[in-house]
Each structure stands twice: as C-alpha cells, then as structure tokens.
Design an enzyme around this catalytic site. Sequence first.
Site, PDB file in Angstrom:
ATOM      1  N   LYS A   1       0.813  -1.317   0.112  1.00 54.61           N
ATOM      2  CA  LYS A   1       0.074   0.029   0.109  1.00 54.61           C
ATOM      3  C   LYS A   1       0.998   1.212   0.201  1.00 54.61           C
ATOM      4  O   LYS A   1       0.594   2.140  -0.856  1.00 54.61           O
ATOM      5  CB  LYS A   1      -0.848  -0.029   1.168  1.00 54.61           C
ATOM      6  CG  LYS A   1      -1.694  -1.135   1.495  1.00 54.61           C
ATOM      7  CD  LYS A   1      -2.630  -1.178   2.689  1.00 54.61           C
ATOM      8  CE  LYS A   1      -1.613  -1.144   4.103  1.00 54.61           C
ATOM      9  NZ  LYS A   1      -0.986  -2.296   4.381  1.00 54.61           N
TER      10      LYS A   1
ATOM     11  N   ARG B   1      -9.101   1.058   9.849  1.00 53.66           N
ATOM     12  CA  ARG B   1      -8.493  -0.013   9.976  1.00 53.66           C
ATOM     13  C   ARG B   1      -9.474  -0.726  10.962  1.00 53.66           C
ATOM     14  O   ARG B   1      -9.225  -1.951  11.244  1.00 53.66           O
ATOM     15  CB  ARG B   1      -7.225  -0.012  10.909  1.00 53.66           C
ATOM     16  CG  ARG B   1      -5.791  -0.429   9.804  1.00 53.66           C
ATOM     17  CD  ARG B   1      -4.660  -0.195  10.835  1.00 53.66           C
ATOM     18  NE  ARG B   1      -3.791  -0.869  10.377  1.00 53.66           N
ATOM     19  CZ  ARG B   1      -2.614  -0.563   9.743  1.00 53.66           C
ATOM     20  NH1 ARG B   1      -2.618   0.737   9.341  1.00 53.66           N
ATOM     21  NH2 ARG B   1      -1.570  -1.323   9.698  1.00 53.66           N
TER      22      ARG B   1
ATOM     23  N   ARG C   1      11.944  -5.804   3.974  1.00 52.36           N
ATOM     24  CA  ARG C   1      11.672  -4.598   3.875  1.00 52.36           C
ATOM     25  C   ARG C   1      12.659  -3.747   4.488  1.00 52.36           C
ATOM     26  O   ARG C   1      13.128  -4.130   5.430  1.00 52.36           O
ATOM     27  CB  ARG C   1      10.391  -4.008   4.473  1.00 52.36           C
ATOM     28  CG  ARG C   1      10.179  -2.683   4.464  1.00 52.36           C
ATOM     29  CD  ARG C   1       8.749  -2.198   4.744  1.00 52.36           C
ATOM     30  NE  ARG C   1       8.025  -2.511   5.849  1.00 52.36           N
ATOM     31  CZ  ARG C   1       6.920  -2.542   6.057  1.00 52.36           C
ATOM     32  NH1 ARG C   1       6.113  -1.971   5.430  1.00 52.36           N
ATOM     33  NH2 ARG C   1       6.082  -2.960   7.148  1.00 52.36           N
TER      34      ARG C   1
ATOM     35  N   ARG D   1      12.156  -2.138  10.248  1.00 53.16           N
ATOM     36  CA  ARG D   1      11.445  -1.501  11.106  1.00 53.16           C
ATOM     37  C   ARG D   1      11.158  -2.657  12.261  1.00 53.16           C
ATOM     38  O   ARG D   1      11.209  -3.737  12.087  1.00 53.16           O
ATOM     39  CB  ARG D   1       9.850  -1.530  10.365  1.00 53.16           C
ATOM     40  CG  ARG D   1       9.514   0.026  10.147  1.00 53.16           C
ATOM     41  CD  ARG D   1       8.217   0.141   9.186  1.00 53.16           C
ATOM     42  NE  ARG D   1       7.163  -0.445   9.649  1.00 53.16           N
ATOM     43  CZ  ARG D   1       6.074  -0.569   9.115  1.00 53.16           C
ATOM     44  NH1 ARG D   1       5.672   0.309   8.071  1.00 53.16           N
ATOM     45  NH2 ARG D   1       4.836  -1.068   9.965  1.00 53.16           N
TER      46      ARG D   1
ATOM     47  N   ARG E   1       0.324  -8.965  13.786  1.00 52.44           N
ATOM     48  CA  ARG E   1       0.004  -7.930  12.803  1.00 52.44           C
ATOM     49  C   ARG E   1      -1.131  -8.649  11.739  1.00 52.44           C
ATOM     50  O   ARG E   1      -2.274  -8.112  11.474  1.00 52.44           O
ATOM     51  CB  ARG E   1       0.745  -7.312  12.050  1.00 52.44           C
ATOM     52  CG  ARG E   1       1.673  -6.308  12.825  1.00 52.44           C
ATOM     53  CD  ARG E   1       2.956  -5.757  12.261  1.00 52.44           C
ATOM     54  NE  ARG E   1       2.617  -4.937  11.179  1.00 52.44           N
ATOM     55  CZ  ARG E   1       3.599  -4.712  10.449  1.00 52.44           C
ATOM     56  NH1 ARG E   1       4.644  -5.192  10.457  1.00 52.44           N
ATOM     57  NH2 ARG E   1       3.457  -4.042   9.219  1.00 52.44           N
TER      58      ARG E   1
HETATM   59  P1  AP5 Z   1       5.121  -1.387   1.652  1.00 52.41           P
HETATM   60  O1  AP5 Z   1       4.694  -0.787   0.534  1.00 52.41           O
HETATM   61  O2  AP5 Z   1       5.737  -1.119   2.855  1.00 52.41           O
HETATM   62  O3  AP5 Z   1       3.657  -2.281   2.291  1.00 52.41           O
HETATM   63  P2  AP5 Z   1       2.626  -1.848   3.178  1.00 52.41           P
HETATM   64  O4  AP5 Z   1       1.177  -2.494   2.817  1.00 52.41           O
HETATM   65  O5  AP5 Z   1       2.608  -0.449   3.246  1.00 52.41           O
HETATM   66  O6  AP5 Z   1       2.843  -2.410   4.578  1.00 52.41           O
HETATM   67  P3  AP5 Z   1       3.066  -1.802   6.164  1.00 52.41           P
HETATM   68  O7  AP5 Z   1       3.594  -2.942   6.950  1.00 52.41           O
HETATM   69  O8  AP5 Z   1       3.541  -0.473   6.238  1.00 52.41           O
HETATM   70  O9  AP5 Z   1       1.470  -1.772   6.480  1.00 52.41           O
HETATM   71  P4  AP5 Z   1       0.941  -2.051   7.774  1.00 52.41           P
HETATM   72  O10 AP5 Z   1      -0.495  -1.397   7.239  1.00 52.41           O
HETATM   73  O11 AP5 Z   1       0.887  -3.054   8.534  1.00 52.41           O
HETATM   74  O12 AP5 Z   1       1.695  -0.552   8.487  1.00 52.41           O
HETATM   75  P5  AP5 Z   1       1.539   0.772   9.182  1.00 52.41           P
HETATM   76  O13 AP5 Z   1       2.752   1.375   8.895  1.00 52.41           O
HETATM   77  O14 AP5 Z   1       0.389   1.250   8.266  1.00 52.41           O
HETATM   78  O15 AP5 Z   1       5.958  -2.715   1.145  1.00 52.41           O
HETATM   79  C1  AP5 Z   1       6.137  -3.983   1.968  1.00 52.41           C
HETATM   80  C2  AP5 Z   1       7.716  -4.522   1.230  1.00 52.41           C
HETATM   81  O16 AP5 Z   1       7.294  -5.060  -0.059  1.00 52.41           O
HETATM   82  C3  AP5 Z   1       8.537  -3.226   0.919  1.00 52.41           C
HETATM   83  O17 AP5 Z   1       9.862  -3.715   1.193  1.00 52.41           O
HETATM   84  C4  AP5 Z   1       8.403  -2.972  -0.603  1.00 52.41           C
HETATM   85  O18 AP5 Z   1       9.870  -2.655  -0.817  1.00 52.41           O
HETATM   86  C5  AP5 Z   1       8.123  -4.316  -1.236  1.00 52.41           C
HETATM   87  N1  AP5 Z   1       7.159  -4.208  -2.203  1.00 52.41           N
HETATM   88  C6  AP5 Z   1       5.999  -3.318  -2.233  1.00 52.41           C
HETATM   89  N2  AP5 Z   1       5.290  -3.625  -3.421  1.00 52.41           N
HETATM   90  C7  AP5 Z   1       5.916  -4.487  -4.110  1.00 52.41           C
HETATM   91  C8  AP5 Z   1       5.712  -5.175  -5.157  1.00 52.41           C
HETATM   92  N3  AP5 Z   1       4.618  -4.938  -6.066  1.00 52.41           N
HETATM   93  N4  AP5 Z   1       6.465  -6.215  -5.552  1.00 52.41           N
HETATM   94  C9  AP5 Z   1       7.407  -6.574  -4.872  1.00 52.41           C
HETATM   95  N5  AP5 Z   1       7.857  -6.043  -3.735  1.00 52.41           N
HETATM   96  C10 AP5 Z   1       7.011  -5.050  -3.356  1.00 52.41           C
HETATM   97  O19 AP5 Z   1       1.238   0.490  10.648  1.00 52.41           O
HETATM   98  C11 AP5 Z   1       2.007   0.156  11.348  1.00 52.41           C
HETATM   99  C12 AP5 Z   1       1.466   0.204  12.975  1.00 52.41           C
HETATM  100  O20 AP5 Z   1       0.997   1.523  13.311  1.00 52.41           O
HETATM  101  C13 AP5 Z   1       0.102  -0.811  13.049  1.00 52.41           C
HETATM  102  O21 AP5 Z   1       0.535  -2.074  13.416  1.00 52.41           O
HETATM  103  C14 AP5 Z   1      -0.608  -0.156  14.059  1.00 52.41           C
HETATM  104  O22 AP5 Z   1      -0.127  -0.405  15.556  1.00 52.41           O
HETATM  105  C15 AP5 Z   1      -0.311   1.423  13.902  1.00 52.41           C
HETATM  106  N6  AP5 Z   1      -1.310   1.875  12.988  1.00 52.41           N
HETATM  107  C16 AP5 Z   1      -1.393   2.315  11.829  1.00 52.41           C
HETATM  108  N7  AP5 Z   1      -2.494   2.883  11.236  1.00 52.41           N
HETATM  109  C17 AP5 Z   1      -3.569   2.513  12.131  1.00 52.41           C
HETATM  110  C18 AP5 Z   1      -4.769   3.020  12.532  1.00 52.41           C
HETATM  111  N8  AP5 Z   1      -5.545   3.293  11.506  1.00 52.41           N
HETATM  112  N9  AP5 Z   1      -5.493   2.323  13.392  1.00 52.41           N
HETATM  113  C19 AP5 Z   1      -4.719   1.953  14.492  1.00 52.41           C
HETATM  114  N10 AP5 Z   1      -3.496   1.706  14.734  1.00 52.41           N
HETATM  115  C20 AP5 Z   1      -2.819   1.920  13.350  1.00 52.41           C
END
Ligand code: AP5
Length: 213
Positions: A13, A88, A127, A160, A171
């Site tokens: 995403k 979420r 990542r 991370r 997660r």
């Molecule tokens: P990446 O693009 O980083 O994936 P992502 O879907 O953004 O994954 P995240 O882990 O960041 O999502 P998340 O939702 O768990 O974490 P967030 O930071 O929001 O890609 C992943 C990897 O794959 C990278 O290495 C990339 O290079 C590679 N890649 C990407 N696309 C590719 C492709 N097409 N082909 C090959 N490789 C590829 O949240 C973290 C924490 O914050 C949560 O656990 C929670 O505690 C808190 N939080 C955040 N938002 C909320 C909310 N709304 N409510 C409550 N808590 C929240």
Amino acid sequence: MRLVFLGPPGAGKGTLAKIIAKKDGLPHISTGDLLRANIQAKTDLGKEASQYMDKGELVPDRLVVEMVQKRIAEADAENGFILDGFPRTEPQAKALKEMLRSAGKDLDRVVNFDASDETIIIRLSGRRICSGCGEIYHTKNIPPKAEGICDRCGKQLIQRKDDEEATVRNRLEVYRRQTAPLIEFYRKEGLLENIPADKDVKELEALVQNLVS
Ligand code: AP5
C-alpha cells in the site's frame, strides 16, 4: 480524488501510495508514518502509540481518528488525498464517513490490495526503510543502488521494529480480526475495488492508475 488504500501489512500500500500520490499531486497520508513521526518526536501521542505498535496491536481508535481529522483538514488535502492504513476498524470507517459528510464530501474509491500470506511474509522480511526520508526498499525486490544506503537522500536504511517475525504474525492476526471486515463494509458502500497485489510494482501501478483516473 479521495482514496483509501486497504489491505494487509506488507501488501504494498505504502509503495503504491507514494507513486500515485506523486503522479496525481495528492497528499499521501499514512497513519503508520504519522504515528512513527510522533514516536520519533517523543510526543505524548507517540509515547502512547508505541506501546501498541511495538506489539503489532492497533493504536486506539480515538487517538488515530483525532490525528486523521486534523491531517485531512490541512490545506493540501482540500481537494483529495490517499489514506494509507486508515481506516483499520469499523468505528474508524464510520468516523471517516462522518468527518467527510460534515464537510459535504465523500470517498471516491477504496482500493483493496489482495495479497497472499506468502507474499506478505517475503515482502515484510526483506523490507528496509530510509531513516531519513522514509523511502521504502526491499533487499531483493526493490534494492537500493548501494547496499544499506538510500538512493534519494544517502541516509542509512533500517528495518522496522514491527517487521520482526513474531510481531508480523500478530499484525496479520490483528488484520484478519479487525481490518478485513472493512472489505465487506466498503463493498456494501459500493466503493470497493479489488486488485491482486502479488504483481510487480509496474503492473500494480498501471492497475491502480487505471482505477483512480
Ligand atoms: P509496503 O509498501 O511498505 O507495504 P504496506 O502495505 O504499506 O505495509 P505496512 O507494513 O507499512 O502496512 P501496515 O499497514 O502494517 O503498517 P503501517 O505502517 O500502516 O511494502 C512492503 C515491502 O514489499 C517493502 O519492502 C516493498 O519494497 C516491497 N514491495 C511493495 N510492493 C511490491 C511489489 N509490487 N513487488 C515486490 N515487492 C514489493 O502501521 C504500523 C502500525 O501502526 C500498525 O501495526 C498499528 O499499530 C499502527 N497503526 C497505523 N495505522 C493505524 C490505524 N488506522 N489504526 C490503529 N493503529 C494504526
């Protein structure tokens, strides 16, 4: 365009949101990035949020909703945004609907990144993110030109804390229990667009661009 990028952790995403936001001139609003910035700045929100994030749990709705409400009220989000990682939970989705409705606005699309567990594990374990500008890399799929160094700003790449194996497992569990039901929520709202996220970045970019233009 007011867009939500939905999907499990590691589905890509953030990677796609950065590309589409740059191309279409939309602000990329990642709640994960906003929370990590608060942790780094040692704010009260950051201190409270880190207790949940370190375990792979969701930060309480009230904190995240307030943070998003403030962010989407900023001038650059007046005509659109990409929300990445929010909502979420169902209460967050309802709060978003209400905050937009009270401003006479609505979402245009919710893009759901559908990825297999195998893809997620591979993507999260490799990542690396830039400690300076937040650019996202992958040790095999999207490597930097020089190992461990950001192509954009030259700062060090780091892993991370919540990408460690045990936290990733939690997660995924939290995603299934609390976030996956939003797929049905947005299907009923007539906003859902599903994309198979197991494709490479270029293919995904074309698919998403097609949906949002
Ligand atoms: P990446 O693009 O980083 O994936 P992502 O879907 O953004 O994954 P995240 O882990 O960041 O999502 P998340 O939702 O768990 O974490 P967030 O930071 O929001 O890609 C992943 C990897 O794959 C990278 O290495 C990339 O290079 C590679 N890649 C990407 N696309 C590719 C492709 N097409 N082909 C090959 N490789 C590829 O949240 C973290 C924490 O914050 C949560 O656990 C929670 O505690 C808190 N939080 C955040 N938002 C909320 C909310 N709304 N409510 C409550 N808590 C929240």
